[in-house]
Design a protein around this motif. Sequence first.
Motif, mmCIF file in Angstrom:
data_model
loop_
_atom_site.group_PDB
_atom_site.id
_atom_site.type_symbol
_atom_site.label_atom_id
_atom_site.label_comp_id
_atom_site.label_asym_id
_atom_site.label_seq_id
_atom_site.Cartn_x
_atom_site.Cartn_y
_atom_site.Cartn_z
ATOM 1 N N SER A 98 22.443 104.337 103.386
ATOM 2 C CA SER A 98 22.737 105.590 104.068
ATOM 3 C C SER A 98 23.240 105.350 105.488
ATOM 4 C CB SER A 98 21.509 106.496 104.088
ATOM 5 O OG SER A 98 20.512 105.949 104.920
ATOM 6 N N ALA A 106 24.378 112.970 105.856
ATOM 7 C CA ALA A 106 23.454 112.207 106.682
ATOM 8 C C ALA A 106 22.627 113.070 107.629
ATOM 9 C CB ALA A 106 24.201 111.126 107.456
ATOM 10 N N GLN A 110 18.148 112.478 105.262
ATOM 11 C CA GLN A 110 17.995 111.070 105.590
ATOM 12 C C GLN A 110 16.875 110.510 104.730
ATOM 13 O OE1 GLN A 110 19.473 109.101 107.993
ATOM 14 N NE2 GLN A 110 20.928 110.639 108.617
ATOM 15 N N HIS A 126 21.123 109.796 93.528
ATOM 16 C CA HIS A 126 22.072 108.758 93.912
ATOM 17 C C HIS A 126 22.202 107.650 92.868
ATOM 18 C CE1 HIS A 126 21.495 110.793 97.712
ATOM 19 N NE2 HIS A 126 22.678 110.332 98.036
ATOM 20 N N ARG A 175 27.305 105.808 96.531
ATOM 21 C CA ARG A 175 27.375 106.009 97.974
ATOM 22 C C ARG A 175 28.633 106.783 98.284
ATOM 23 N NH1 ARG A 175 27.225 100.794 101.365
ATOM 24 N NH2 ARG A 175 29.186 101.811 101.679
#
Length: 181
Positions: A98, A106, A110, A126, A175
């Motif tokens: 991250s 972000a 978080q 994810h 990501r």
Amino acid sequence: MDLPTSNTWLTNLHPPVMPPEPSLWPPAPGWWLLAVLLSGLVLIWAVRSWRLWRRDGYRRAALKELGRIRFQLRSDEHRTQALRALPQLLRRTALAASRQSGAADAPTVQPQSLSGSDWWGWLDRHWPEGRFSAGSGERLHRLAYASEAALDELSESLVSELCDRVEGWIRQHRRPELMPC
């Protein structure tokens, strides 16, 4: 007119003059254009491959650490320490991913601020397989705080499955893409 009966007139002829073989150098303009295009494509591919390799350095480091943990799991004296390191490795890898990605989400989500079911849900979102909030994946969070007796009771197949899940997440988690240069 009388034609000679012998081939004397043929012997007086010179052999035909052949033009020189066409040269391969310099190539025609089309070959130059093709060479420039191919060189450009190779350069673009090399730069993208290098950027991806550099960007995924945290994955390689995490997989190396996971290999060390798996090796320690074979030893009875280091098994407890290795089991406790497994969820920590997953958390550190998620934090590195991250931080490095500069994710668009972000500021709002978080991974370091998440715990419990929110953390496992974040991991599931994810990873295409998304198997942390259910099944044996939910046992992973207990490893960090379980007693040594409880850790000793874990079967080898469960520990192997947990290691496989952590490895799967490290290898395949999604990501956000980096901004192009």
